[in-house]
Motif scaffolding. Structure first.
Motif, PDB file in Angstrom:
ATOM      1  N   MET A 187       0.254  16.494  -8.212  1.00 31.16           N
ATOM      2  CA  MET A 187       0.694  16.995  -6.905  1.00 31.16           C
ATOM      3  C   MET A 187       0.102  16.159  -5.778  1.00 31.16           C
ATOM      4  SD  MET A 187       0.724  21.171  -7.154  1.00 31.16           S
ATOM      5  CE  MET A 187      -0.909  21.348  -7.863  1.00 31.16           C
ATOM      6  N   ALA A 188      -1.166  15.802  -5.915  1.00 31.89           N
ATOM      7  CA  ALA A 188      -1.816  14.977  -4.901  1.00 31.89           C
ATOM      8  C   ALA A 188      -1.131  13.618  -4.790  1.00 31.89           C
ATOM      9  CB  ALA A 188      -3.295  14.804  -5.242  1.00 31.89           C
ATOM     10  N   ASP A 189      -0.751  13.060  -5.924  1.00 35.60           N
ATOM     11  CA  ASP A 189      -0.066  11.767  -5.938  1.00 35.60           C
ATOM     12  C   ASP A 189       1.276  11.853  -5.222  1.00 35.60           C
ATOM     13  OD1 ASP A 189       0.307   9.053  -6.732  1.00 35.60           O
ATOM     14  OD2 ASP A 189       1.719   9.757  -8.242  1.00 35.60           O
ATOM     15  N   PHE A 190       1.976  12.961  -5.425  1.00 37.48           N
ATOM     16  CA  PHE A 190       3.277  13.158  -4.779  1.00 37.48           C
ATOM     17  C   PHE A 190       3.136  13.196  -3.257  1.00 37.48           C
ATOM     18  CE2 PHE A 190       6.597  15.886  -3.005  1.00 37.48           C
ATOM     19  CZ  PHE A 190       7.734  15.276  -3.506  1.00 37.48           C
ATOM     20  N   LEU A 191       2.052  13.809  -2.772  1.00 35.57           N
ATOM     21  CA  LEU A 191       1.842  13.950  -1.334  1.00 35.57           C
ATOM     22  C   LEU A 191       1.228  12.716  -0.681  1.00 35.57           C
ATOM     23  CD1 LEU A 191       0.424  17.604  -1.207  1.00 35.57           C
ATOM     24  CD2 LEU A 191       2.731  16.862  -0.586  1.00 35.57           C
ATOM     25  N   SER A 192       0.751  11.787  -1.489  1.00 40.25           N
ATOM     26  CA  SER A 192      -0.018  10.663  -0.938  1.00 40.25           C
ATOM     27  C   SER A 192       0.819   9.429  -0.629  1.00 40.25           C
ATOM     28  CB  SER A 192      -1.115  10.259  -1.933  1.00 40.25           C
ATOM     29  OG  SER A 192      -0.547   9.603  -3.059  1.00 40.25           O
ATOM     30  N   LYS A 193       2.120   9.493  -0.831  1.00 45.76           N
ATOM     31  CA  LYS A 193       2.939   8.282  -0.810  1.00 45.76           C
ATOM     32  C   LYS A 193       2.914   7.553   0.528  1.00 45.76           C
ATOM     33  CE  LYS A 193       4.253   8.802  -5.056  1.00 45.76           C
ATOM     34  NZ  LYS A 193       3.676   7.932  -6.079  1.00 45.76           N
ATOM     35  N   SER A 194       2.720   8.265   1.642  1.00 43.28           N
ATOM     36  CA  SER A 194       2.871   7.603   2.934  1.00 43.28           C
ATOM     37  C   SER A 194       1.577   7.389   3.717  1.00 43.28           C
ATOM     38  CB  SER A 194       3.836   8.418   3.818  1.00 43.28           C
ATOM     39  OG  SER A 194       3.308   9.706   4.037  1.00 43.28           O
ATOM     40  N   LEU A 195       0.467   7.948   3.257  1.00 48.27           N
ATOM     41  CA  LEU A 195      -0.762   7.861   4.027  1.00 48.27           C
ATOM     42  C   LEU A 195      -1.836   7.117   3.260  1.00 48.27           C
ATOM     43  CD1 LEU A 195      -0.898  11.461   5.531  1.00 48.27           C
ATOM     44  CD2 LEU A 195      -0.186   9.375   6.668  1.00 48.27           C
ATOM     45  N   SER A 196      -2.377   6.054   3.855  1.00 53.13           N
ATOM     46  CA  SER A 196      -3.371   5.230   3.173  1.00 53.13           C
ATOM     47  C   SER A 196      -4.654   6.020   2.890  1.00 53.13           C
ATOM     48  CB  SER A 196      -3.695   3.998   4.012  1.00 53.13           C
ATOM     49  OG  SER A 196      -4.214   4.370   5.269  1.00 53.13           O
ATOM     50  N   HIS A 197      -5.034   6.926   3.784  1.00 46.79           N
ATOM     51  CA  HIS A 197      -6.254   7.718   3.554  1.00 46.79           C
ATOM     52  C   HIS A 197      -6.079   8.607   2.327  1.00 46.79           C
ATOM     53  CE1 HIS A 197      -9.897   9.998   4.431  1.00 46.79           C
ATOM     54  NE2 HIS A 197      -9.185  11.102   4.221  1.00 46.79           N
ATOM     55  N   ASN A 198      -4.913   9.200   2.213  1.00 45.46           N
ATOM     56  CA  ASN A 198      -4.651  10.055   1.051  1.00 45.46           C
ATOM     57  C   ASN A 198      -4.687   9.246  -0.245  1.00 45.46           C
ATOM     58  OD1 ASN A 198      -4.368  12.252   2.700  1.00 45.46           O
ATOM     59  ND2 ASN A 198      -2.136  12.202   2.728  1.00 45.46           N
ATOM     60  N   LYS A 199      -4.106   8.050  -0.188  1.00 47.67           N
ATOM     61  CA  LYS A 199      -4.131   7.185  -1.371  1.00 47.67           C
ATOM     62  C   LYS A 199      -5.560   6.818  -1.740  1.00 47.67           C
ATOM     63  CE  LYS A 199       0.418   5.094  -0.594  1.00 47.67           C
ATOM     64  NZ  LYS A 199       1.154   3.853  -0.323  1.00 47.67           N
ATOM     65  N   LEU A 200      -6.385   6.605  -0.733  1.00 52.81           N
ATOM     66  CA  LEU A 200      -7.786   6.270  -0.981  1.00 52.81           C
ATOM     67  C   LEU A 200      -8.503   7.415  -1.695  1.00 52.81           C
ATOM     68  CD1 LEU A 200     -10.319   4.545  -0.613  1.00 52.81           C
ATOM     69  CD2 LEU A 200     -10.551   5.512   1.686  1.00 52.81           C
ATOM     70  N   VAL A 201      -8.322   8.628  -1.202  1.00 51.39           N
ATOM     71  CA  VAL A 201      -8.973   9.795  -1.823  1.00 51.39           C
ATOM     72  C   VAL A 201      -8.524   9.951  -3.268  1.00 51.39           C
ATOM     73  CG1 VAL A 201      -9.196  12.313  -1.763  1.00 51.39           C
ATOM     74  CG2 VAL A 201      -9.234  11.005   0.367  1.00 51.39           C
ATOM     75  N   LEU A 202      -7.208   9.851  -3.473  1.00 49.56           N
ATOM     76  CA  LEU A 202      -6.671  10.031  -4.815  1.00 49.56           C
ATOM     77  C   LEU A 202      -7.162   8.936  -5.763  1.00 49.56           C
ATOM     78  CD1 LEU A 202      -4.807  11.589  -6.723  1.00 49.56           C
ATOM     79  CD2 LEU A 202      -2.910  10.186  -5.894  1.00 49.56           C
ATOM     80  N   SER A 203      -7.117   7.681  -5.332  1.00 50.57           N
ATOM     81  CA  SER A 203      -7.571   6.573  -6.183  1.00 50.57           C
ATOM     82  C   SER A 203      -9.064   6.685  -6.492  1.00 50.57           C
ATOM     83  CB  SER A 203      -7.292   5.229  -5.504  1.00 50.57           C
ATOM     84  OG  SER A 203      -5.913   5.029  -5.363  1.00 50.57           O
ATOM     85  N   PHE A 204      -9.837   7.111  -5.514  1.00 48.90           N
ATOM     86  CA  PHE A 204     -11.277   7.269  -5.710  1.00 48.90           C
ATOM     87  C   PHE A 204     -11.566   8.331  -6.773  1.00 48.90           C
ATOM     88  CE2 PHE A 204     -15.479   8.945  -4.335  1.00 48.90           C
ATOM     89  CZ  PHE A 204     -16.213   7.772  -4.476  1.00 48.90           C
TER      90      PHE A 204
END
Length: 338
Positions: free
Chosen positions: A258-275
């Motif tokens: 779910m987090a991955d689905f929501l992270s597609k457009s925001l670099s900060h979200n991608k950072l949190v998820l990847s971390f």
């Protein structure tokens, strides 16, 4: 938001407001009535004709106006009639000074006036009574710089005021719009310079996770998600907590998905998820996936990632407890963080 952020935001808002005022003033001065222009217009009006057995008269009023903001010099007004004229009465003067100006040329079918200076807002009026029914004259108006035109094709005062208001409010609207991105980027700069983060449950939970306080992080995230719903940050942090507390993949993988689905457009979200994914793959010794997430996190925001990476007790403990993982992480640090 703490007192530093409040003061910082207030200062930025004040500066933006001042700059917006300067912008509006500059815009209006540059685009509205700023350039010095000379503009001559004329109007033929109040035309009357009287005809009887013993009398046949045509009366004309010709008004010349300077509606610009620069004086006109050597103004020439030429009236050409379509047939010979016989003048019964003739008066012509400048309205402001009441100076009488007589035609310099009074030919068979033509009248010519010369006005030395016509200042802004000045009017020159010529009232002419002619014998017989004479059609409207052809008017030629010019100064030593420009050619005049009929007032019907020029902008009226109301139109100019309306245009002024439209441009003025457009400038204010643009200035207000610039306030939002400035505040947004100034907040980001503030966090980079002072290392401050907004005070909320998710940020406290994130710090709790990487400080080894998993139970506190779990309670904070559950409260935040139940109250406000979960963004990429909350969902991925919650998934990481479940993983670290020994839950099986059926519990934490859906949260990460779910987090991955929501992270597609925001670099900060991608950072949190990847971390968070990086930590899971590190724990499971999935080194290829670990490197992919490590690389993605640094590409999203290397500066922020380094802060989190060196803060995390979880990462420090993994390095201490797993020699092979430590070597892999040191390789990744050298490859992506230097």
């Amino acid at each position: 938001m703490n007192w530093k952020q409040i003061i910082y935001t207030a200062i930025i808002t004040l500066l933006v407001t001042i700059l917006s005022g300067i912008l509006v003033n500059w815009y209006t001065l540059k685009n509205i009535n700023v350039s010095k222009n000379e503009e001559l217009v004329y109007e033929v009006k109040n035309i009357s004709r009287f005809k009887s057995d013993s009398l046949n008269i045509s009366i004309y009023n010709i008004i010349v106006s300077n509606i610009g903001n620069v004086k006109s010099e050597d103004v020439s007004l030429k009236l050409d009639f379509n047939e010979p004229i016989e003048i019964i009465d003739l008066t012509s003067n400048l309205e402001r000074t009441e100076e009488i100006i007589k035609p310099v040329n009074n030919e068979n079918q033509q009248l010519i006036y010369t006005i030395n200076k016509l200042f802004p807002k000045d009017n020159f009026t010529a009232s002419i009574a002619l014998k017989n029914s004479i059609e409207n004259p052809k008017v030629i108006l010019q100064s030593n710089n420009i050619v005049g035109r009929p007032i019907s094709v020029s902008k009226t005062e109301n139109e100019e005021k309306t245009l002024f208001k439209i441009k003025y409010f457009a400038a204010i609207f643009i200035a207000i719009l610039t306030l939002f991105p400035v505040l947004y980027f100034s907040t980001r700069i503030f966090r980079r310079v002072f290392g401050e983060y907004p005070q909320n449950l998710n940020n406290t939970a994130f710090l709790s996770i990487h400080n080894g306080q998993l139970e506190l992080a779990r309670k904070l995230l559950e409260k935040e998600i139940a109250t406000n719903g979960g963004t990429t940050s909350e969902l991925s942090n919650y998934g990481l907590v479940k993983f670290l507390q020994g839950k099986n993949s059926k519990e934490y993988e859906p949260l990460l998905r779910m987090a991955d689905f929501l992270s597609k457009s925001l670099s900060h979200n991608k950072l949190v998820l990847s971390f968070n994914r990086m930590i899971i793959y590190a724990k499971n010794n999935e080194f290829n996936k670990l490197e992919n997430e490590f690389k993605t996190a640094t590409q999203s925001n290397k500066t922020e990632f380094k802060k989190w990476y060196h803060y995390s007790v979880i990462i420090s403990e993994m390095k201490s407890n797993d020699k092979q993982l430590k070597e892999k992480l040191l390789q990744l640090e050298k490859k992506y963080l230097t």
